[in-house]
Design a protein around this motif. Sequence first.
Motif, PDB file in Angstrom:
ATOM      1  N   THR A 172       3.154  37.215  31.466  1.00 20.99           N
ATOM      2  CA  THR A 172       1.840  37.999  31.930  1.00 20.99           C
ATOM      3  C   THR A 172       0.806  37.101  31.829  1.00 20.99           C
ATOM      4  O   THR A 172      -0.828  36.932  31.501  1.00 20.99           O
ATOM      5  CB  THR A 172       1.586  38.715  31.251  1.00 20.99           C
ATOM      6  N   ALA A 173       0.979  36.082  30.814  1.00 23.10           N
ATOM      7  CA  ALA A 173      -0.412  34.898  30.176  1.00 23.10           C
ATOM      8  C   ALA A 173      -1.421  35.076  31.248  1.00 23.10           C
ATOM      9  O   ALA A 173      -0.633  33.994  32.203  1.00 23.10           O
ATOM     10  CB  ALA A 173       0.586  33.796  29.690  1.00 23.10           C
ATOM     11  N   LYS A 174      -2.306  34.588  30.768  1.00 29.58           N
ATOM     12  CA  LYS A 174      -3.677  33.790  31.835  1.00 29.58           C
ATOM     13  C   LYS A 174      -4.067  32.671  31.768  1.00 29.58           C
ATOM     14  O   LYS A 174      -4.278  31.922  32.736  1.00 29.58           O
ATOM     15  CB  LYS A 174      -4.377  34.948  31.992  1.00 29.58           C
ATOM     16  N   ASN A 175      -3.571  32.483  30.665  1.00 27.88           N
ATOM     17  CA  ASN A 175      -3.810  30.995  30.366  1.00 27.88           C
ATOM     18  C   ASN A 175      -2.257  30.013  30.081  1.00 27.88           C
ATOM     19  O   ASN A 175      -1.878  29.390  28.714  1.00 27.88           O
ATOM     20  CB  ASN A 175      -4.356  30.815  29.325  1.00 27.88           C
ATOM     21  N   ALA A 176      -1.772  29.837  30.899  1.00 25.75           N
ATOM     22  CA  ALA A 176      -0.308  29.557  30.251  1.00 25.75           C
ATOM     23  C   ALA A 176      -0.146  28.348  30.025  1.00 25.75           C
ATOM     24  O   ALA A 176       0.869  27.642  28.548  1.00 25.75           O
ATOM     25  CB  ALA A 176       1.184  29.771  31.725  1.00 25.75           C
ATOM     26  N   GLU A 177      -0.803  27.359  30.780  1.00 24.72           N
ATOM     27  CA  GLU A 177      -1.016  25.713  30.284  1.00 24.72           C
ATOM     28  C   GLU A 177      -1.111  26.033  29.348  1.00 24.72           C
ATOM     29  O   GLU A 177      -0.703  24.601  27.920  1.00 24.72           O
ATOM     30  CB  GLU A 177      -1.878  24.805  31.586  1.00 24.72           C
ATOM     31  N   ALA A 178      -2.711  26.607  28.762  1.00 23.59           N
ATOM     32  CA  ALA A 178      -2.781  26.172  27.028  1.00 23.59           C
ATOM     33  C   ALA A 178      -1.681  26.530  26.109  1.00 23.59           C
ATOM     34  O   ALA A 178      -1.933  26.304  25.197  1.00 23.59           O
ATOM     35  CB  ALA A 178      -4.800  26.592  26.867  1.00 23.59           C
ATOM     36  N   ALA A 179      -1.063  27.528  26.904  1.00 22.41           N
ATOM     37  CA  ALA A 179      -0.313  28.046  26.097  1.00 22.41           C
ATOM     38  C   ALA A 179       0.394  27.368  25.545  1.00 22.41           C
ATOM     39  O   ALA A 179       1.689  27.347  24.691  1.00 22.41           O
ATOM     40  CB  ALA A 179      -0.049  30.210  26.343  1.00 22.41           C
ATOM     41  N   LYS A 180       0.517  26.896  26.407  1.00 21.35           N
ATOM     42  CA  LYS A 180       2.381  25.665  26.417  1.00 21.35           C
ATOM     43  C   LYS A 180       1.949  24.367  25.843  1.00 21.35           C
ATOM     44  O   LYS A 180       2.446  23.757  24.538  1.00 21.35           O
ATOM     45  CB  LYS A 180       2.649  24.731  28.277  1.00 21.35           C
ATOM     46  N   LYS A 181       0.495  23.932  25.320  1.00 18.15           N
ATOM     47  CA  LYS A 181       0.023  22.875  25.246  1.00 18.15           C
ATOM     48  C   LYS A 181      -0.034  23.534  23.009  1.00 18.15           C
ATOM     49  O   LYS A 181       0.142  23.090  22.088  1.00 18.15           O
ATOM     50  CB  LYS A 181      -1.865  22.814  25.236  1.00 18.15           C
ATOM     51  N   PHE A 182      -0.361  24.813  23.537  1.00 21.05           N
ATOM     52  CA  PHE A 182      -0.459  25.726  21.670  1.00 21.05           C
ATOM     53  C   PHE A 182       0.885  25.701  21.443  1.00 21.05           C
ATOM     54  O   PHE A 182       1.157  25.018  19.551  1.00 21.05           O
ATOM     55  CB  PHE A 182      -0.347  26.746  21.915  1.00 21.05           C
ATOM     56  N   VAL A 183       1.950  25.850  21.883  1.00 17.72           N
ATOM     57  CA  VAL A 183       3.598  25.690  21.330  1.00 17.72           C
ATOM     58  C   VAL A 183       3.715  24.120  21.122  1.00 17.72           C
ATOM     59  O   VAL A 183       4.663  23.651  19.628  1.00 17.72           O
ATOM     60  CB  VAL A 183       4.424  25.975  22.374  1.00 17.72           C
ATOM     61  N   ASP A 184       3.691  23.558  22.103  1.00 17.94           N
ATOM     62  CA  ASP A 184       3.850  21.998  21.510  1.00 17.94           C
ATOM     63  C   ASP A 184       3.028  21.618  20.518  1.00 17.94           C
ATOM     64  O   ASP A 184       4.065  20.777  19.354  1.00 17.94           O
ATOM     65  CB  ASP A 184       3.635  21.130  22.898  1.00 17.94           C
TER      66      ASP A 184
END
Length: 326
Positions: free
Chosen positions: A251-263
């Motif tokens: 349900t992430a509203k900021n999925a692209e930023a979340a992917k950057k965080f994971v990376d």
Amino acid sequence: MKSFVSVVAGALVASLLSTAAFAESLVLYTSQPNEDAQATVDAFKAANPGVEVEWVREGTTKIMAKLMAEIEAGNPVADVLLIADTVTMQRLKEAGQLLAYKSPEAAHYDASLYDADGAYYSTKMITTGIIYNTSASTKPAGWQDLTKADAKGLVTMPSPLTSGAALIHAQTLTGIDGLGWDYYKALAENGATAAGGNGGVLKAVATGEKAYGMIVDFMAIREKAKGAPVEFVFPAEGVSAVTEPVGILKTAKNAEAAKKFVDFLISEEGQKTAVKMGYIPARNGVALPEGYPARETIKVLPIDAVAAVKNSDADLKTFSGIFGTN
């Protein structure tokens, strides 16, 4: 009039520039200690200056209660989770609450340290071993040493009823040939106590109230570095580990930023940030912090996260039957 328009236009441009400076945002829920959480966020923002991060910190149990209440209400706030253990992440995955994301950084990890579908990734290795007071009569080398006569009444450990790491530790050891639940029964018969979390174990052993304890590695190693009369042992039979996995909510509203965080967390730079905090990095090829032995000398015992989720209630009941409900 012209001057007024210029002022308004200037203010609008400044506002747009300010907004552009943080074109992306991210909400993080984490169980990291406050100091570590702040250091993690600061390092990520330094590497990703266009992303603003809001973060909430509680223990894994409280973070999960908050998250589940939000999900029940239909308004989950978090974009990304950074919590203690893969068992909790696996439970979320099975409930369909995590986003599958295949990070390119996963190529630098052993396959056992991330979910094959990309639902979560380990960010460090926090092992549980043996702490002992330097005045103890015997220096333990393995788990069985805690069941011997000279350790009678002198062993303490965190309770799986309180500590998620302690539950995973128990589930790991009881799955090993030669240990099993008989090992925990032998500990209880030898007067070992189980209550509270890792902090209580550290205090009991450092003050000499107890001679030996089961504890997560970094707490004992940090305390030794501060001058406490303690030593830490990675037992010969192997150690359990929680790996502080990171995962993105579906349900992430900021999925692209979340992917950057994971990376970032599982990148070489992110792993060096974990090392600076005093943790064993999960990524291959990154040196361990000062005070730890060589990585190849630490035997990490396997745990099946799917089976652990399935068996958690039964395992807690078995443990309570041996040690009581503390």
